[in-house]
Design a protein around this motif. Structure first.
Motif, short mmCIF file in Angstrom:
data_model
loop_
_atom_site.label_atom_id
_atom_site.label_comp_id
_atom_site.label_asym_id
_atom_site.label_seq_id
_atom_site.Cartn_x
_atom_site.Cartn_y
_atom_site.Cartn_z
N VAL A 230 0.88 -1.18 0.00
CA VAL A 230 0.00 0.00 0.00
C VAL A 230 0.91 1.22 0.00
O VAL A 230 1.83 1.30 0.83
CB VAL A 230 -0.93 0.02 1.24
N PHE A 231 0.66 2.17 -0.92
CA PHE A 231 1.54 3.34 -1.00
C PHE A 231 0.80 4.48 -1.72
O PHE A 231 -0.13 4.25 -2.50
CB PHE A 231 2.82 2.99 -1.77
N PRO A 232 1.19 5.71 -1.46
CA PRO A 232 0.53 6.85 -2.11
C PRO A 232 1.06 7.04 -3.53
O PRO A 232 2.24 6.81 -3.81
CB PRO A 232 0.92 8.04 -1.21
N ARG A 237 -4.69 10.05 -3.91
CA ARG A 237 -4.93 8.65 -4.27
C ARG A 237 -3.85 7.73 -3.68
O ARG A 237 -2.69 8.11 -3.56
CB ARG A 237 -4.98 8.49 -5.79
N TRP A 238 -4.32 6.51 -3.37
CA TRP A 238 -3.43 5.48 -2.79
C TRP A 238 -3.54 4.20 -3.61
O TRP A 238 -4.64 3.78 -3.97
CB TRP A 238 -3.82 5.19 -1.34
N ALA A 239 -2.41 3.66 -3.94
CA ALA A 239 -2.39 2.39 -4.69
C ALA A 239 -2.21 1.23 -3.71
O ALA A 239 -1.57 1.37 -2.66
CB ALA A 239 -1.28 2.39 -5.72
N ALA A 267 2.79 2.44 -11.16
CA ALA A 267 1.72 3.23 -10.55
C ALA A 267 2.08 4.71 -10.52
O ALA A 267 1.21 5.57 -10.70
CB ALA A 267 1.44 2.71 -9.14
N HIS A 268 3.32 5.04 -10.28
CA HIS A 268 3.72 6.43 -10.27
C HIS A 268 3.74 7.02 -11.68
O HIS A 268 3.55 8.23 -11.85
CB HIS A 268 5.10 6.58 -9.62
N VAL A 303 -6.62 1.21 -6.95
CA VAL A 303 -6.38 2.59 -6.54
C VAL A 303 -7.55 3.02 -5.69
O VAL A 303 -8.72 2.84 -6.08
CB VAL A 303 -6.20 3.52 -7.75
N LEU A 304 -7.28 3.56 -4.53
CA LEU A 304 -8.32 4.00 -3.59
C LEU A 304 -8.22 5.51 -3.44
O LEU A 304 -7.13 6.06 -3.24
CB LEU A 304 -8.13 3.30 -2.24
#
Length: 446
Positions: A230-232, A237-239, A267-268, A303-304
């Protein structure tokens, strides 16, 4: 006994006569004959040990002639060196003190070589005024006894040797076991450190969202291939992702490491879930499958985005992974299908479809690897737990916060016992039913 006037029984009289004759025949042997041919050796010595008389039995044992012995040899001349020493230091002093000794073990020498083990009993003959006159000695052949004692000793030594050998073998086995256990523990410690390096040390705090995670290692002797993170990806948004690579051991660890860092980088660059999985598919296929070493993984990437109203939007894409489960605040549990997703890394071009849902306050989304659904159940461990049973179990827990869901599933995993033979990763994210004054909670266990 006869009545008065009766005649004696002729048969009885004849039997008595025959018995008397037999005893008379035995007594015809003279005392000298009995002495000379006795089944043991006899000799008489003066007080200084000079042999004055010896019987034929003992002479035959020693292979000596009477004229060479009587008056020419002493009793100690018949003994071995060790026997002489014992006679001088123990036998003779005790005999003088006690007047008799019985059953003393000695060895006598045979003429021409050889030894004969014997048991010696001696008694001092005294004169009328109490003065010692001579020593009478009886010698018994102890060859059979010596052989028996030596056999007992040999058996005892063999038994002691066998016990010593068994003890040595046991000690060696214990040492080998200790070293093996120490080696296994060192390996397990090293693998545990390496396994931890493939997983995030702790999950970050996501504003407005609670998280919980659990990782079960099936074997301490093998590296697992399950992974999560889990990471920003930006300010809002957080992936998150969870998956399982093929295989076990170092090669699986290398694939896991490549997968995690590829997804983070993808993701980045582009946080759209389908795009991140497409990038991972390209990397894995080019690194492994295109070169003739097909390696792949299953993965859910999401993505949350927490909303201002207290909910959170979730966008998911799956590559061959079991569907996520959403536990709703109203007590329902439902699957979140992600159709069309293929195993990541098998084909050069793989389609991935994004699914979307919204987590309202009190809702929790659960991601898991197939170690959970493929746990073996039943008395014979020949049934798989399956997705239907897991969905029913989740419905029993709903509504539940992420920490409560993970705690319940951890108990479920323990209940599988030896039926749980694969690594299992669990990741739950949820929106609190009511805002917490201390902020969102994070639960992380392995």
């Amino acid at each position: 006994m006869c009545r008065t006037g009766d005649s004696p029984d002729p048969a009885g009289a004849g039997g008595h006569a025959r018995t008397t004759a037999a005893f008379s025949a035995l007594l015809e042997d003279s005392a000298e004959e009995l002495y000379e041919s006795a089944p043991c050796g006899y000799l008489s010595t003066l007080m200084d040990g000079t042999i004055a008389k010896i019987n034929r039995t003992l002479l035959d044992w020693l292979r000596l002639e009477r004229e060479d012995v009587v008056g020419h040899m002493r009793f100690t001349d018949l003994l071995t060196v060790g026997g002489k020493l014992y006679h001088e230091t123990h036998f003779a002093p005790l005999l003088r003190m006690q007047g008799e000794l019985r059953g003393i073990a000695l060895e006598v020498r045979k003429a021409g070589g050889g030894r004969l083990p014997v048991l010696v009993s001696s008694v001092v003959k005294y004169g009328t005024e109490g003065q010692p006159l001579l020593i009478r000695t009886t010698v018994f052949d102890a060859s059979d006894r010596r052989a028996y004692e030596e056999e007992l000793l040999r058996r005892r030594q063999d038994a002691e040797l066998a016990r010593a050998e068994a003890e040595r073998a046991r000690a060696e086995a214990e040492e080998a076991h200790r070293q093996a256990e120490a080696g296994r523990q060192r390996l397990a410690d090293a693998l545990a450190v390496l396994q931890q390096s493939l997983l995030p040390e702790i999950l970050p705090v996501v504003p407005g969202v609670e998280t919980a995670v659990h990782y079960h290692t099936a074997s301490p002797d093998q590296l697992g291939g399950d992974f999560y993170d889990v990471f920003p990806v930006d300010d809002t948004r957080w992936a998150f992702f969870l998956g399982d690579v093929c295989g076990k051991g170092p090669q699986a660890a290398a694939l896991t490491s490549l997968t995690r860092y590829t997804l983070r980088a993808a993701a980045h660059h582009n946080p759209v879930p389908a795009a991140a999985l497409t990038t991972l598919n390209t990397v894995l296929h080019g690194r492994y499958t295109a070169g003739g070493d097909p390696r792949y993984c299953t993965c859910v990437f999401g993505v949350l985005e927490p909303g201002a109203g207290g909910g959170a939007a979730v966008h998911l894409a799956s590559g061959g992974h079991p569907p996520a489960i959403v536990l709703r605040a109203d007590g329902r549990a439902e699957l979140l299908p992600t159709p069309g997703g293929l195993l990541v890394g098998i084909l050069p071009d793989a389609p991935f479809v994004t699914a979307t849902t919204t987590l309202a306050p009190g809702d929790t989304i659960l991601l898991y690897t197939d170690g959970l659904t493929e746990a073996r159940t039943g008395p014979t461990r020949d049934h798989l737990y399956g997705e239907d049973a897991l969905l029913a179990f989740a419905a029993e827990q709903a509504p539940a916060a992420p920490g409560e869901v993970i705690e319940a599933l951890t108990g479920l995993l323990r209940g599988f016992g030896d039926g749980l033979d694969d690594d299992t990763a669990l990741l739950a994210l949820g929106v609190p039913a009511t805002p917490s004054p201390t902020g969102p909670a994070t639960n992380h266990s392995r």
